[in-house]
Design a protein around this motif. Structure first.
Motif, PDB file in Angstrom:
ATOM      1  N   ASP A  87       8.648   2.752  -2.592  1.00 19.55           N
ATOM      2  CA  ASP A  87       7.757   3.894  -2.383  1.00 19.55           C
ATOM      3  C   ASP A  87       7.536   4.642  -3.697  1.00 19.55           C
ATOM      4  O   ASP A  87       8.496   4.914  -4.429  1.00 19.55           O
ATOM      5  CB  ASP A  87       8.338   4.851  -1.346  1.00 19.55           C
ATOM      6  CG  ASP A  87       8.372   4.268   0.048  1.00 19.55           C
ATOM      7  OD1 ASP A  87       7.791   3.178   0.263  1.00 19.55           O
ATOM      8  OD2 ASP A  87       8.984   4.896   0.936  1.00 19.55           O
ATOM      9  N   SER A 126       0.826  -1.208   0.000  1.00 14.17           N
ATOM     10  CA  SER A 126       0.000   0.000   0.000  1.00 14.17           C
ATOM     11  C   SER A 126       0.862   1.260   0.000  1.00 14.17           C
ATOM     12  O   SER A 126       0.429   2.310  -0.512  1.00 14.17           O
ATOM     13  CB  SER A 126      -0.930   0.000   1.219  1.00 14.17           C
ATOM     14  OG  SER A 126      -0.176  -0.057   2.421  1.00 14.17           O
ATOM     15  N   THR A 127       2.069   1.187   0.546  1.00 18.00           N
ATOM     16  CA  THR A 127       2.958   2.349   0.603  1.00 18.00           C
ATOM     17  C   THR A 127       3.530   2.728  -0.755  1.00 18.00           C
ATOM     18  O   THR A 127       4.179   3.766  -0.885  1.00 18.00           O
ATOM     19  CB  THR A 127       4.111   2.080   1.575  1.00 18.00           C
ATOM     20  OG1 THR A 127       4.675   0.791   1.301  1.00 18.00           O
ATOM     21  CG2 THR A 127       3.632   2.105   3.016  1.00 18.00           C
ATOM     22  N   SER A 128       3.282   1.906  -1.781  1.00 22.21           N
ATOM     23  CA  SER A 128       3.765   2.249  -3.123  1.00 22.21           C
ATOM     24  C   SER A 128       2.797   3.162  -3.866  1.00 22.21           C
ATOM     25  O   SER A 128       3.136   3.715  -4.915  1.00 22.21           O
ATOM     26  CB  SER A 128       3.996   0.970  -3.942  1.00 22.21           C
ATOM     27  OG  SER A 128       2.779   0.297  -4.214  1.00 22.21           O
TER      28      SER A 128
END
Length: 266
Positions: free
Chosen positions: A172, A99-101
């Protein structure tokens, strides 16, 4: 219906708050487009508006969803598999992006320090609309909220060197999504393109996918429970290539719109 996630403008009493909204108007005339605020989230059978609306130009569009996971499919276009010297896999080749991408339209892709070869991959993305597991093909459309544009940004040198793709495809800012979700769309044969600084790099059609939307959702949901807002990336057509600091990359999917991001040094 186009569903977007956005932050409220300075003119709103709750300026900066994040909301979902329905985008209305002709994308060929962006100055006339507006966004009507939804009351809550779009994962209800009949989402309602609050009565508040703003010119689209006055709000900041965000990634249309914040998925718990992104399930991506590799080598789903034969020409793309061939251009990288690979065979089309016997079963769908899947991997996860965290999800952090995720970033949204007009946000910047940060060029990772561990790579010298970051590449674009334009894709049609599926947005899941409800909790589901082991979905039969004939019921797949029932669990889909809609579709959006995606760029499966890849550190190609790290992908080749490391074997496992967690860093190469999960760093990221490596998953731009947007600009919104289109809920009324037939995904069977849509044009998918990518430009870098207005130069056409990729031009394919979803009809060239080795495995279509129904097969992919059924296959993935055999193993993974999918939650509302989860995203499935369906693969990229041929023409992938490098992006450099300062470049502007745009992914377009017919019937949806265009997702644009710039590359910056991390």
């Amino acid at each position: 219906m186009r569903i977007a996630r956005f932050s409220l403008p300075d003119t709103a009493a709750d300026a900066g708050a994040v909301r979902f909204g329905i985008v209305e108007g002709d994308p060929e005339q962006p100055e006339a487009m507006v966004i009507a605020e939804l009351d809550g989230h779009p994962f209800t059978p009949e989402p309602q508006t609050t009565g508040r609306a703003w010119p689209l130009a006055d709000v900041r569009l965000l990634a249309p969803v914040l998925p718990s996971k992104i399930v991506a499919v590799g080598r789903n276009y034969a020409d793309h598999a061939k251009e990288l010297g690979n065979e089309v896999p016997a079963v769908p080749l899947t991997f996860l992006k965290p999800s952090t991408s995720v970033i949204g339209p007009n946000e910047t892709i940060a060029y990772p320090s561990f790579s010298q070869d970051v590449q674009h991959e334009a894709e049609l993305a599926i947005v899941i609309g409800r909790l589901c597991s082991q979905v039969p093909r004939e019921r797949v459309r029932e669990v889909i909220l809609g579709y959006t544009c995606a760029n499966d940004v890849t550190a190609r040198d790290a992908q080749k060197a490391e074997g496992q793709w967690a860093r190469a495809k999960g760093f990221d800012t490596s998953c731009p999504l947007g600009p919104w979700i289109e809920t009324e769309l037939d995904p069977s044969d849509l044009a998918v393109t990518c430009t870098v600084n207005d130069e056409l790099r990729q031009a394919g059609r979803t009809g060239q996918m080795m495995r279509g939307v129904e097969e992919l959702v059924a296959f993935i949901s055999e193993a993974l429970t999918l939650l509302p807002g989860d995203v499935i990336l369906t693969g990229t057509p041929a023409g992938v290539g490098p992006m450099n600091v300062g470049d502007r990359v745009s992914v377009s999917v017919e019937g949806i719109g265009t997702l644009t991001n710039r590359i910056v040094k991390r």
